[in-house]
Design a protein around this motif. Structure first.
Motif, PDB file in Angstrom:
ATOM      1  N   ILE A 106      14.425  -4.681  -2.854  1.00  0.00           N
ATOM      2  CA  ILE A 106      14.540  -6.105  -2.489  1.00  0.00           C
ATOM      3  C   ILE A 106      16.539  -6.392  -2.496  1.00  0.00           C
ATOM      4  CG2 ILE A 106      14.600  -9.109  -3.613  1.00  0.00           C
ATOM      5  CD1 ILE A 106      11.688  -7.788  -4.540  1.00  0.00           C
ATOM      6  N   SER A 107      17.077  -5.632  -3.451  1.00  0.00           N
ATOM      7  CA  SER A 107      18.670  -5.592  -3.964  1.00  0.00           C
ATOM      8  C   SER A 107      19.075  -5.773  -2.350  1.00  0.00           C
ATOM      9  CB  SER A 107      19.026  -5.090  -4.526  1.00  0.00           C
ATOM     10  OG  SER A 107      17.990  -6.028  -6.192  1.00  0.00           O
ATOM     11  N   ILE A 108      18.864  -4.495  -1.658  1.00  0.00           N
ATOM     12  CA  ILE A 108      19.235  -4.055  -0.083  1.00  0.00           C
ATOM     13  C   ILE A 108      18.928  -4.694   0.527  1.00  0.00           C
ATOM     14  CG2 ILE A 108      18.675  -2.003   0.906  1.00  0.00           C
ATOM     15  CD1 ILE A 108      18.005  -0.102  -1.568  1.00  0.00           C
ATOM     16  N   ILE A 135       0.845  -0.801   0.573  1.00  0.00           N
ATOM     17  CA  ILE A 135       0.387   0.326  -0.228  1.00  0.00           C
ATOM     18  C   ILE A 135       0.971   1.181   0.127  1.00  0.00           C
ATOM     19  CG2 ILE A 135      -2.156  -1.175   0.920  1.00  0.00           C
ATOM     20  CD1 ILE A 135      -0.885  -0.226   3.871  1.00  0.00           C
ATOM     21  N   ASN A 136       0.092   2.450  -0.233  1.00  0.00           N
ATOM     22  CA  ASN A 136       1.388   3.499  -0.498  1.00  0.00           C
ATOM     23  C   ASN A 136       2.608   2.851  -1.639  1.00  0.00           C
ATOM     24  OD1 ASN A 136      -0.424   4.992   1.461  1.00  0.00           O
ATOM     25  ND2 ASN A 136       0.386   4.364   3.027  1.00  0.00           N
ATOM     26  N   HIS A 137       2.011   2.423  -2.821  1.00  0.00           N
ATOM     27  CA  HIS A 137       2.696   2.302  -3.694  1.00  0.00           C
ATOM     28  C   HIS A 137       3.392   3.270  -4.736  1.00  0.00           C
ATOM     29  CE1 HIS A 137      -1.070   2.155  -5.492  1.00  0.00           C
ATOM     30  NE2 HIS A 137      -1.517   0.694  -4.080  1.00  0.00           N
ATOM     31  N   LEU A 185      10.466  -1.738  -6.231  1.00  0.00           N
ATOM     32  CA  LEU A 185      10.438  -2.580  -5.163  1.00  0.00           C
ATOM     33  C   LEU A 185      11.793  -4.231  -5.720  1.00  0.00           C
ATOM     34  CD1 LEU A 185       6.834  -4.138  -5.904  1.00  0.00           C
ATOM     35  CD2 LEU A 185       7.947  -3.314  -3.320  1.00  0.00           C
ATOM     36  N   LEU A 186      12.336  -4.190  -7.207  1.00  0.00           N
ATOM     37  CA  LEU A 186      13.697  -5.181  -7.192  1.00  0.00           C
ATOM     38  C   LEU A 186      14.797  -3.901  -6.557  1.00  0.00           C
ATOM     39  CD1 LEU A 186      12.700  -5.534 -10.477  1.00  0.00           C
ATOM     40  CD2 LEU A 186      12.942  -6.957  -8.666  1.00  0.00           C
TER      41      LEU A 186
END
Length: 344
Positions: free
Chosen positions: A176-178, A72-74, A172-173
């Motif tokens: 995810i990397s972080i 949410i809040n994307h 998002l990627l």
């Protein structure tokens, strides 16, 4: 590939029994997994607004334990989420002769357009859904003249939605990397020029919903998938051997990690097995955005994540080869990913 029938004409004809090619094996039907009580927890919901706190720890847990979560809040306008569902539903409610103008190529798996059968093999059970698949990125693949022109703003909405989903997928990627201690651009760099498809799926009411599935059990094949659904619901995610219904949230976007991300993370994060149920009373609509590598990219576990305690789990694979295997053999859960395991 044999030309498969669309589902809507079956339903419109007042069908009482579903055709045999849509009947799932007993062990694959929803009832085979049902428990008397619902699972105690639901799919995680992550607030991406940093003013609400750092979302990275929650993201890491969700990627490790579920491979699926809602955000949410994307940053994607809620107006746009409603608009893409509205134009998609309008297309599927349009006359048959209008829809047939946009038929997929029956000789090519996953071709753009209006279709029903996704896989190239002819002996599998069919899903109880119709869909429209749009090729949206890179922009050289994007040809709006192949998309419906009804309602009149359909093409503009799909293009705007495509652009917004690209921004969210990249965000998002990066997160995810972080969360893995990698540089923010790591997964995006592995993917290279991203290929994006947007598939609007329509699941008509099913006269025997206990025998059919809208989508059979599978994990997605690319990097990351972003999905929205209407308030009917029906998406389920597999968690520790139990099926968990993803509750519809009007302001949320569902995130499903896909197989190439599981490979890159050396199995630290899991791709989500999921399926879609059907029901006997209401049609359901969902919109899935697939954000994937180009076919020539070689996908391998990140060297930074391989240690003595965490040896390399998967062999590298050229994404185009992985794609061909998936469309040829079918998903069957995660058999295509399992085939890359080094220690089987």
């Amino acid at each position: 590939m044999a030309h498969s029938p669309r589902i809507q004409p079956f339903v419109d004809s007042g069908l009482d029994l579903i055709p045999p090619q849509y009947i799932q094996l007993p062990e694959h039907r929803a009832a085979a997994f049902r428990r008397d009580a619902p699972p105690p927890i639901g799919v995680p919901v992550i607030d991406l607004d940093r003013q609400s706190g750092n979302p990275i720890p929650d993201l890491r847990r969700a990627c490790r334990d579920w491979g699926a979560f809602q955000v949410i809040n994307h940053g994607v306008p809620l107006r746009l989420l409603e608009e893409i569902k509205r134009v998609g539903l309008a297309f599927f409610q349009s006359p048959t002769e209008v829809k047939l103008r946009y038929l997929c190529d029956p000789g090519s798996a996953a071709s753009e357009g209006y279709g029903s059968k996704m896989l190239s093999k002819d002996d599998g059970v069919l899903d109880w859904r119709d869909y429209f698949d749009h090729h949206t990125l890179p922009e050289s693949r994007r040809n709006p003249s192949r998309w419906p022109d009804y309602p009149e703003n359909y093409r503009e909405v799909v293009a705007e939605y495509s652009n917004s989903m690209k921004v969210l997928a990249q965000k998002l990627l990066s997160m995810i990397s972080i969360s893995l201690g990698l540089v923010p651009s790591y997964i995006e760099d592995v993917i290279g020029e991203a290929y994006q498809n947007i598939t609007i799926s329509y699941y008509p009411p099913c006269p025997q919903p206990e025998l059919a599935l809208g989508l059979q059990v599978h994990s997605d094949i690319g990097a990351i998938s972003l999905l929205i659904q209407d308030d009917v619901g029906g998406l389920e995610v597999l968690k520790d051997g139990e099926w968990v219904l993803v509750q519809p949230l009007s302001d949320a976007i569902i995130v499903l990690l896909a197989d190439q991300t599981e490979i890159v993370t050396n199995g630290e994060y899991t791709s989500a097995q999921h399926r879609a149920l059907v029901n006997g009373k209401q049609a359901r609509l969902s919109v899935a955005t697939f954000y994937d590598p180009s076919k020539t990219r070689r996908i391998s576990p990140a060297a930074e994540l391989i240690t003595d305690h965490s040896p390399q789990k998967y062999r590298g694979v050229v994404y185009g080869d992985y794609l061909s295997s998936w469309y040829g053999k079918g998903p069957e859960g995660k058999q295509n990913l399992d085939a890359l395991l080094i220690n089987q």
